[in-house]
Write a protein that holds these residues in place. Structure first.
Motif, PDB file in Angstrom:
ATOM      1  N   TYR A 183      18.188  -4.584  -4.680  1.00 51.61           N
ATOM      2  CA  TYR A 183      16.753  -4.734  -5.340  1.00 51.61           C
ATOM      3  C   TYR A 183      17.497  -5.308  -6.852  1.00 51.61           C
ATOM      4  CZ  TYR A 183      15.045  -1.434  -2.159  1.00 51.61           C
ATOM      5  OH  TYR A 183      14.717  -0.810  -0.953  1.00 51.61           O
ATOM      6  N   ARG A 184      16.801  -6.518  -7.490  1.00 55.53           N
ATOM      7  CA  ARG A 184      17.326  -7.266  -8.315  1.00 55.53           C
ATOM      8  C   ARG A 184      16.131  -7.002  -9.721  1.00 55.53           C
ATOM      9  NH1 ARG A 184      19.326 -11.181  -4.523  1.00 55.53           N
ATOM     10  NH2 ARG A 184      21.736 -10.815  -4.512  1.00 55.53           N
ATOM     11  N   SER A 185      16.431  -6.801 -10.835  1.00 48.76           N
ATOM     12  CA  SER A 185      15.666  -6.988 -11.895  1.00 48.76           C
ATOM     13  C   SER A 185      16.509  -7.480 -13.119  1.00 48.76           C
ATOM     14  CB  SER A 185      15.340  -5.815 -12.341  1.00 48.76           C
ATOM     15  OG  SER A 185      14.525  -5.737 -13.518  1.00 48.76           O
ATOM     16  N   MET A 189      17.597  -8.040 -23.201  1.00 50.61           N
ATOM     17  CA  MET A 189      18.643  -7.196 -23.778  1.00 50.61           C
ATOM     18  C   MET A 189      17.973  -6.197 -24.813  1.00 50.61           C
ATOM     19  SD  MET A 189      21.554  -5.986 -23.180  1.00 50.61           S
ATOM     20  CE  MET A 189      22.554  -7.376 -22.319  1.00 50.61           C
ATOM     21  N   GLU A 190      17.063  -6.495 -25.690  1.00 45.02           N
ATOM     22  CA  GLU A 190      16.461  -5.794 -26.535  1.00 45.02           C
ATOM     23  C   GLU A 190      15.816  -4.362 -25.890  1.00 45.02           C
ATOM     24  OE1 GLU A 190      13.288  -9.058 -26.492  1.00 45.02           O
ATOM     25  OE2 GLU A 190      15.527  -8.852 -26.508  1.00 45.02           O
ATOM     26  N   LYS A 191      15.566  -4.230 -24.768  1.00 44.12           N
ATOM     27  CA  LYS A 191      15.092  -3.102 -23.981  1.00 44.12           C
ATOM     28  C   LYS A 191      16.243  -2.107 -23.776  1.00 44.12           C
ATOM     29  CE  LYS A 191      10.697  -5.251 -22.356  1.00 44.12           C
ATOM     30  NZ  LYS A 191       9.704  -5.211 -21.327  1.00 44.12           N
ATOM     31  N   VAL A 192      17.492  -2.642 -23.848  1.00 47.70           N
ATOM     32  CA  VAL A 192      18.542  -1.994 -23.452  1.00 47.70           C
ATOM     33  C   VAL A 192      18.982  -0.841 -24.714  1.00 47.70           C
ATOM     34  CG1 VAL A 192      20.826  -1.744 -22.546  1.00 47.70           C
ATOM     35  CG2 VAL A 192      19.048  -3.437 -21.723  1.00 47.70           C
ATOM     36  N   PRO A 193      18.930   0.262 -24.859  1.00 46.27           N
ATOM     37  CA  PRO A 193      19.827   1.145 -25.925  1.00 46.27           C
ATOM     38  C   PRO A 193      21.158   0.611 -26.128  1.00 46.27           C
ATOM     39  CG  PRO A 193      18.735   2.514 -24.348  1.00 46.27           C
ATOM     40  CD  PRO A 193      18.704   1.283 -23.554  1.00 46.27           C
ATOM     41  N   GLU A 194      21.397   0.313 -27.536  1.00 44.40           N
ATOM     42  CA  GLU A 194      22.452  -0.104 -27.947  1.00 44.40           C
ATOM     43  C   GLU A 194      23.824   0.601 -27.419  1.00 44.40           C
ATOM     44  OE1 GLU A 194      23.212  -0.879 -32.055  1.00 44.40           O
ATOM     45  OE2 GLU A 194      21.135  -1.890 -32.435  1.00 44.40           O
ATOM     46  N   GLU A 195      23.850   1.838 -27.124  1.00 46.17           N
ATOM     47  CA  GLU A 195      24.956   2.432 -26.738  1.00 46.17           C
ATOM     48  C   GLU A 195      25.236   2.043 -25.119  1.00 46.17           C
ATOM     49  OE1 GLU A 195      21.528   5.485 -26.098  1.00 46.17           O
ATOM     50  OE2 GLU A 195      22.100   3.956 -27.694  1.00 46.17           O
ATOM     51  N   LEU A 196      24.430   1.364 -24.580  1.00 49.89           N
ATOM     52  CA  LEU A 196      24.330   1.169 -23.115  1.00 49.89           C
ATOM     53  C   LEU A 196      24.672  -0.456 -23.046  1.00 49.89           C
ATOM     54  CD1 LEU A 196      21.652   3.396 -21.438  1.00 49.89           C
ATOM     55  CD2 LEU A 196      24.286   3.669 -21.599  1.00 49.89           C
ATOM     56  N   ASN A 223      21.138  -8.000 -16.483  1.00 51.28           N
ATOM     57  CA  ASN A 223      20.984  -8.044 -14.974  1.00 51.28           C
ATOM     58  C   ASN A 223      21.346  -6.760 -14.359  1.00 51.28           C
ATOM     59  OD1 ASN A 223      20.630 -10.058 -12.853  1.00 51.28           O
ATOM     60  ND2 ASN A 223      22.798  -8.975 -12.392  1.00 51.28           N
ATOM     61  N   LEU A 224      20.455  -6.307 -13.505  1.00 51.89           N
ATOM     62  CA  LEU A 224      20.578  -5.018 -12.672  1.00 51.89           C
ATOM     63  C   LEU A 224      20.426  -5.595 -11.504  1.00 51.89           C
ATOM     64  CD1 LEU A 224      18.279  -2.473 -14.351  1.00 51.89           C
ATOM     65  CD2 LEU A 224      20.791  -2.081 -13.819  1.00 51.89           C
ATOM     66  N   ALA A 225      21.473  -5.163 -10.461  1.00 52.44           N
ATOM     67  CA  ALA A 225      21.392  -5.366  -8.793  1.00 52.44           C
ATOM     68  C   ALA A 225      21.713  -4.170  -8.125  1.00 52.44           C
ATOM     69  CB  ALA A 225      22.341  -6.666  -8.527  1.00 52.44           C
ATOM     70  N   ALA A 226      20.856  -3.433  -7.683  1.00 48.89           N
ATOM     71  CA  ALA A 226      20.964  -2.157  -6.908  1.00 48.89           C
ATOM     72  C   ALA A 226      20.722  -2.405  -5.311  1.00 48.89           C
ATOM     73  CB  ALA A 226      19.957  -1.296  -7.545  1.00 48.89           C
ATOM     74  N   THR A 227      21.912  -1.773  -4.616  1.00 48.94           N
ATOM     75  CA  THR A 227      21.964  -1.956  -3.239  1.00 48.94           C
ATOM     76  C   THR A 227      22.012  -0.605  -2.504  1.00 48.94           C
ATOM     77  OG1 THR A 227      23.323  -4.187  -3.677  1.00 48.94           O
ATOM     78  CG2 THR A 227      23.339  -2.869  -1.480  1.00 48.94           C
ATOM     79  N   ARG A 228      21.140  -0.494  -1.543  1.00 48.05           N
ATOM     80  CA  ARG A 228      21.014   0.722  -0.806  1.00 48.05           C
ATOM     81  C   ARG A 228      21.495   0.306   0.772  1.00 48.05           C
ATOM     82  NH1 ARG A 228      21.016   5.963  -0.288  1.00 48.05           N
ATOM     83  NH2 ARG A 228      19.431   6.743   1.209  1.00 48.05           N
ATOM     84  N   ARG A 259      19.509   6.547 -16.441  1.00 52.20           N
ATOM     85  CA  ARG A 259      18.957   5.792 -17.613  1.00 52.20           C
ATOM     86  C   ARG A 259      19.027   4.213 -17.508  1.00 52.20           C
ATOM     87  NH1 ARG A 259      22.069   7.312 -22.941  1.00 52.20           N
ATOM     88  NH2 ARG A 259      20.156   5.891 -23.938  1.00 52.20           N
ATOM     89  N   LEU A 260      20.270   4.102 -17.012  1.00 46.87           N
ATOM     90  CA  LEU A 260      20.268   2.430 -16.614  1.00 46.87           C
ATOM     91  C   LEU A 260      19.285   1.873 -15.744  1.00 46.87           C
ATOM     92  CD1 LEU A 260      24.213   2.216 -16.846  1.00 46.87           C
ATOM     93  CD2 LEU A 260      22.669   0.917 -18.529  1.00 46.87           C
ATOM     94  N   LEU A 261      19.294   2.631 -14.321  1.00 49.87           N
ATOM     95  CA  LEU A 261      18.243   2.053 -13.391  1.00 49.87           C
ATOM     96  C   LEU A 261      16.870   2.228 -13.879  1.00 49.87           C
ATOM     97  CD1 LEU A 261      19.335   0.984 -10.714  1.00 49.87           C
ATOM     98  CD2 LEU A 261      18.668   3.132  -9.685  1.00 49.87           C
ATOM     99  N   GLU A 262      16.602   3.035 -14.770  1.00 54.34           N
ATOM    100  CA  GLU A 262      14.883   3.290 -15.080  1.00 54.34           C
ATOM    101  C   GLU A 262      14.932   2.003 -15.822  1.00 54.34           C
ATOM    102  OE1 GLU A 262      15.116   7.135 -16.728  1.00 54.34           O
ATOM    103  OE2 GLU A 262      14.491   8.168 -14.870  1.00 54.34           O
ATOM    104  N   LEU A 263      15.614   1.254 -16.537  1.00 51.31           N
ATOM    105  CA  LEU A 263      15.262   0.373 -17.211  1.00 51.31           C
ATOM    106  C   LEU A 263      14.832  -0.909 -16.636  1.00 51.31           C
ATOM    107  CD1 LEU A 263      18.590   0.151 -19.611  1.00 51.31           C
ATOM    108  CD2 LEU A 263      16.453   0.833 -20.165  1.00 51.31           C
ATOM    109  N   GLY A 264      15.176  -1.054 -15.257  1.00 48.47           N
ATOM    110  CA  GLY A 264      14.559  -2.359 -14.384  1.00 48.47           C
ATOM    111  C   GLY A 264      13.131  -2.286 -14.518  1.00 48.47           C
TER     112      GLY A 264
END
Length: 410
Positions: A183-185, A189-196, A223-228, A259-264
């Motif tokens: 799954y790709r999203s 970058m402004e939607k990502v909290p600075e600490e991440l 860039n998010l790439a999540a594999t199941r 937290r990271l995956l919920e950003l997608g």
């Protein structure tokens, strides 16, 4: 000089057009789509890719568009704990001579396309889907979906994992479905909290899943790439996926990876496919390169890297005499087969053994990785990252890779 046809105008096709045209040949690139562009999101480029891109004359432009990564991180996705990190500055760059970087696919594609358009020796054709070919002692005829026939002295199949050239040359049926869905999203970058906002390629591994994230687009996007590992049995290409569905596919997430995956947002799904290595990529005046020759899973992050290596090596060995193309293509096949086959099979093994173990197997993996020093990690990737096809420096794959490659021929 000869007229050479290339089926496919992706990264591998354009890189090959640049490489062989510099030997004095005229090149016609036959692209099936109505425009030259590149789909997809982020890809990783090792030093071996930059060495090849330098030979092609676009290395500096790609570097200027890329995000030069500080380290590769392997994290436990259930506990949020760091398992191991491989620094990519200092000693790494001194050892391998180039950075490790991440780009949006268009950031490697656009420089190749601009260089091809600037060349008087390269003709770029759209709406030119190759369906089959014929050849005789003097050359090759490409038969297009429109019914048109295009004649040249050679044909290079760079038309991807579902290659029509491979269908006729190898005849090994449909690609092999891996049983893994990715799954790709891509989000601003402004939607990502600075600490991440880490300048790393970070991989979070959990039971039968993992996901990777890194900045692309000069740092403007995440860039998010999540594999199941879901035992998928049918190929899927870019299907929309609901956010809640994606999150439910990744159980036992620790706090930070959740937290990271919920950003997608606007997730798209692909079922990953590859093919077994084959011994022969040539048929007289016809040869395969890139994903048409050796499609691989993404776990070694080497698909695009190996395609541009192919382009450089083919340009080096193709020669100038059309009558010698069959022998020259055989030489290319021989020089590239073992390295690419090992990469294909190591990528498969990484997906099984490294990223998706469960329970005690996952604990054992973490303990093994945590015991490795940066220098030991560099040793393990040297055969991939340290090869420089532009100057003939190619490092043999590890023994397991060579054995796997040999087994894959039969």
């Amino acid at each position: 000089m000869a007229k050479i046809l290339i089926a496919g105008g992706g990264i591998g096709g354009l890189a090959t057009a640049l490489s062989v045209s510099r030997r004095g040949h005229q090149v016609v690139v036959l692209e099936s789509r109505d425009t030259f562009t590149e789909l997809g999101a982020g890809i990783q480029l090792g030093p071996n890719a930059f060495h090849a891109l330098d030979v092609l004359g676009v290395g500096d432009e790609v570097r200027s568009r890329a995000v030069h990564i500080d380290e590769l991180r392997f994290m436990d996705g259930t506990t949020s704990e760091l398992v191991v990190t491989m620094p990519l500055t200092g000693a790494y760059r001194e050892r391998f001579g180039n950075p490790y970087a991440v780009v949006h696919r268009i950031d490697i594609y656009a420089p190749l396309l601009d260089a091809a358009r600037a060349s008087d020796a390269i003709e770029l054709r759209t709406d030119a889907q190759l369906l089959s070919y014929r050849q005789d002692a003097e050359g090759v005829t490409a038969v297009l979906a429109s019914g048109e026939e295009v004649r040249g002295e050679a044909l290079i199949g760079a038309d991807g994992i579902n290659s029509y050239v491979r269908k006729q040359l190898v005849g090994d049926g449909f690609p092999q479905v891996s049983g893994h869905t990715i799954y790709r999203s891509v989000i601003p970058m402004e939607k990502v909290p600075e600490e991440l906002r880490w300048n790393t390629v970070t991989l979070w591994a959990g039971p039968k899943w993992h996901f990777v994230h890194y900045p692309i687009g000069g740092g403007k996007y995440f860039n998010l790439a999540a594999t199941r590992d879901d035992d998928a049995r049918e190929a899927v290409i870019g299907a929309p996926a609901e956010k809640d569905f994606v999150l439910n596919e990744f159980p036992d997430l620790g706090e930070i990876p959740r937290r990271l995956l919920e950003l997608g947002e606007d997730w798209k799904a692909w079922v990953l496919c590859d093919r077994d290595p084959v011994e022969q990529w040539t048929d007289g005046r016809v040869v395969l390169i890139g994903d048409a020759a050796h499609p691989m899973l993404q776990y070694a992050a080497q698909g695009a890297c190996q395609a541009v290596e192919d382009a450089v090596v083919l340009g080096q060995v193709i020669g100038t005499e059309a009558c010698e193309f069959p022998q020259r293509f055989e030489k290319f096949n021989g020089e590239r087969r073992q390295r690419t086959a090992a990469t294909q099979l190591v990528a498969r093994e990484m997906g099984k053994q490294l990223y998706h173990p469960v329970g005690e197997a996952a604990k054992a993996r973490n303990a093994l990785l945590a015991s490795l020093t940066p220098e030991q990690l560099y040793d393990k990737v040297e055969w991939l990252h340290g090869s420089r096809v532009g100057d003939g420096t190619v490092i043999e794959p590890p023994v397991i890779g060579r054995r796997a490659a040999t087994a894959g021929e039969h």
